[in-house]
Scaffold this motif. Sequence first.
Motif, short mmCIF file in Angstrom:
data_model
loop_
_atom_site.label_atom_id
_atom_site.label_comp_id
_atom_site.label_asym_id
_atom_site.label_seq_id
_atom_site.Cartn_x
_atom_site.Cartn_y
_atom_site.Cartn_z
N ALA A 1 6.31 0.67 -13.30
CA ALA A 1 5.32 -0.28 -13.81
C ALA A 1 4.13 -0.42 -12.89
CB ALA A 1 5.98 -1.65 -14.03
N PHE A 2 4.34 -0.18 -11.58
CA PHE A 2 3.25 -0.29 -10.63
C PHE A 2 2.69 1.08 -10.26
CE2 PHE A 2 3.55 -4.66 -10.40
CZ PHE A 2 4.85 -5.09 -10.11
N GLY A 3 3.03 2.09 -11.05
CA GLY A 3 2.42 3.42 -10.87
C GLY A 3 2.94 4.21 -9.70
N MET A 4 4.17 3.93 -9.27
CA MET A 4 4.73 4.63 -8.11
C MET A 4 5.69 5.73 -8.55
SD MET A 4 5.61 1.31 -5.79
CE MET A 4 4.36 0.06 -5.44
N ARG A 5 5.72 6.81 -7.76
CA ARG A 5 6.76 7.81 -7.94
C ARG A 5 8.05 7.30 -7.31
NH1 ARG A 5 4.68 13.09 -5.26
NH2 ARG A 5 3.52 11.65 -3.94
N VAL A 6 9.17 7.71 -7.87
CA VAL A 6 10.47 7.23 -7.39
C VAL A 6 11.33 8.41 -6.95
CG1 VAL A 6 12.54 5.92 -7.95
CG2 VAL A 6 10.34 5.26 -8.93
N VAL A 7 11.89 8.30 -5.74
CA VAL A 7 12.80 9.31 -5.20
C VAL A 7 14.16 8.64 -4.98
CG1 VAL A 7 13.27 10.92 -3.33
CG2 VAL A 7 10.91 10.50 -4.04
N ALA A 8 15.21 9.23 -5.54
CA ALA A 8 16.57 8.74 -5.29
C ALA A 8 17.14 9.51 -4.10
CB ALA A 8 17.44 8.93 -6.53
N PRO B 1 0.82 -1.21 0.00
CA PRO B 1 0.00 0.00 0.00
C PRO B 1 0.86 1.26 0.00
CG PRO B 1 0.12 -0.88 2.22
CD PRO B 1 0.89 -1.84 1.34
N ILE B 2 1.60 1.50 -1.07
CA ILE B 2 2.51 2.64 -1.13
C ILE B 2 2.32 3.40 -2.43
CG2 ILE B 2 4.24 1.66 0.41
CD1 ILE B 2 5.81 0.80 -2.00
N ASP B 3 2.67 4.70 -2.38
CA ASP B 3 2.57 5.58 -3.55
C ASP B 3 3.93 6.02 -4.05
OD1 ASP B 3 0.23 6.70 -1.37
OD2 ASP B 3 -0.45 5.96 -3.32
N VAL B 4 4.90 6.11 -3.12
CA VAL B 4 6.23 6.63 -3.45
C VAL B 4 7.28 5.61 -3.02
CG1 VAL B 4 7.88 8.51 -3.10
CG2 VAL B 4 5.42 9.00 -3.09
N LEU B 5 8.27 5.41 -3.87
CA LEU B 5 9.37 4.50 -3.55
C LEU B 5 10.66 5.31 -3.44
CD1 LEU B 5 9.65 1.34 -3.31
CD2 LEU B 5 10.72 1.44 -5.56
N LYS B 6 11.28 5.27 -2.26
CA LYS B 6 12.55 5.98 -2.05
C LYS B 6 13.67 4.95 -2.07
CE LYS B 6 12.71 9.66 0.47
NZ LYS B 6 12.75 10.61 1.60
#
Length: 793
Positions: free
Chosen positions: A714-721, A683-688
């Motif tokens: 691919a799973f519709g998540m925003r990505v933060v490096a 259940p997440i929206d953003v991946l860090k």
Amino acid sequence: MHETAGSGTDARTSTSRNYLVAVVCVVIASEALPVPRLLQDLVYSLVGLSVVVAIVVGIRRYRPRAPTAWYLMAAGQSLWVVADTTFNWQQDVAHVTAYPTISDVFYLLGYVTFAASLAVLIKGRSGLRSDLGSALDSAIVTAGLGLLSWVLLVRPTIESFDHNPLAAGVAVAYPAMDVVLVGALIRLISSPGGRSPAFRYLLAALSLLIVADTVSDSFNLFATNKVSGVEFLWLLSYAAWGTAVLHPSMRRLSDPGAVPDVRFRGFRLLAVVVATMIAPGILAVEHLAGKPLDIWAVVGGSVLIALLVVLRMSLAIERISAVHHSLEVLQDELAVQATHDPLTGLANRIRTMQLIAGALGRSNRKRETVGLLFIDLDGFKEVNDNHGHRAGDEVLRVVAARMDQQIREGDFVGRLGGDEFLVGIEDASDPEDAVQLATRLIAAISEPIGVDDGMTVKVGASIGVALGRGGLTDVETLLHEADLAAYQAKAAGRGRVELFSNTARAALRQHHDIERALADAIARDELLLHFQPIFNLSTGVIDSYEALVRWDRPGVGMVQPDEFLPVAESSDLIFDLDVWVMRAALAQLSEWNRERGDTNLQIAVNVSARHVSQQRIRDDVERALRTAEIDPGQLVVEVTETALMDGSAAADNLEALRASGVVISLDDFGTGYQSSAQLSRLPIDVLKIDRQFVVTDSDSARSLLELMIKAAHAFGMRVVAEGIETTQQLELVIELGCQYAQGFHLGRPGPAKAQSPDGPPASSVLNPSSSRIGTPSSAALSALDPALSPTTT
């Protein structure tokens, strides 16, 4: 300046719209009003000629990437204008009834030229990528329609012209070219690239042309009189064509699109299914109608369609297998990362805890004593501060290798994180053996270490030793005792070995002292927050801030988070600390909302795994939002992978928060057990993505980082490096398609008054001409890092 640019775009859009309205009005007037036939013929030729002019104007004005396709369209349309003019002259002036005529030569050449222009356009939209799947879909539809055209139009046409082979060949060429255009239409629809207004107008023009041709051929073959209105459809096709090339979006119509879609769905699936049903449908209709069966035509068409379908299925299976293999590789890599530290190759914290537990279990059966050495490097922070994190990483790698060389077979070394390591001794019945090993480790670690440019640095180590046996102690207790002994060794002057003793227990009292003082600090509102910006890499503006708690303890000074956060985590005090941080962060966000005049800024707050697994997290978040009068969508709750391993309660709580509008972010991804295959269920929206995947220079690490970003997208998540500390790292994450980033290179954490929540104005860094999502403009890059500006020398 931006208003002028916008006005120019509006004016160009209105040009295409005005052209469409004008041509449609002229066409309707010429068809509806009682005007002479010659005047209608003149209107027909002028409308066709206007399309040629529109194409040339569109090319000169918008300068598309692949002008060849448009010039071929202009050539094809010119051939049709010549054909229309000569045909109308022969029919209405010279009253020529012969067939074929010179007009048919120009018509057919126009079809061939137009088909070539579509091929060039489709190739440009596909770029350098192989889009064989879409090509096969188009071929299947073309084969099916070719079979249908043979039965309905081609064979009857040949039979009607059996006395004139030339006339039969020319007549057959028209439905054949229409079948080719239908195939091109399917191929264009399934090609990658944007669905702009110009694209839709072009599809409309092509569809109208095919419909008009088919109706005309059918009536010429089966009706005694010519159908009225067909010329109206042809003229509307011309109008849509001219509108497409005059619209500003035609400039991007030939731009390469995203990676082709390998999945069957929507229009493509329907078209392929219908095409495969044409052959049996023909036999069924002919049988029911009592007509002779076109056995050999149907057999030939069925074989061809079946072969194409088999090739299409084989390609789909191959590509799905490739994707599956990539996911397996990513999952295997993440499994390794879940148990090993990527920087040093040692067992990570989770794996080390498992090794300690295993050693304690065996010691209980064998009646042996397990030794645990807690190694805390001395002087490591100075290396990082003076020589940079790259030198610090090299020190950690060398230290890890040296420790691994000193231990016996059966013992193990692990990295807890930062500059802390553990060494496990399977049989340490004699405490002196553990102390001697610790002494050797200090000596090995203290040897000079070469870093960049031939420079050498030195670090030391303070080591705490704890002894225990399974059944009498557990992993957490043994680790806690070794940690306290290391703390005592560092306090006694560093570079020392301390065996856990009563003196070490004094450190435990200090732990309790910190716990009490921290509780008072929370109650008295003595904590403070620092904020680190998170940048949108497409625009260069600040998208959000991460709130980081700090403690300026009266009479002591600034207490580092790694000193008081573990204390809070070890008790229920972590709940009160989380709530304080959340309320303080949202209060600051409320102030920024008033200053900015909008609610676009987000604030990220870290919440502990224990807190997330409790039902109270829902009420704590709701009260904090209500008190600060903040929209739930502005709050980002950050959790670690550990929180999602605590059972279904944490997942249920996070899902409830998401349902209320709160954004959920998974922090430090890749350092725990979660794999890409599990992302769709979280259940997440953003991946860090954790810093360790950004700072590594190896090709395998780069590939792993790219796979993680693609899996998240691919799973519709925003990505933060996270942890961006160099220009090279920033360039890397931008190249791999990462949308957001934070780190010292972009902005250090600081108090609210030191931040600029407005960031650079979006209008100053956005690049309106950029069609690739996730690609920052040069101004955006310059706003993030002057070294990335294309004009930098």
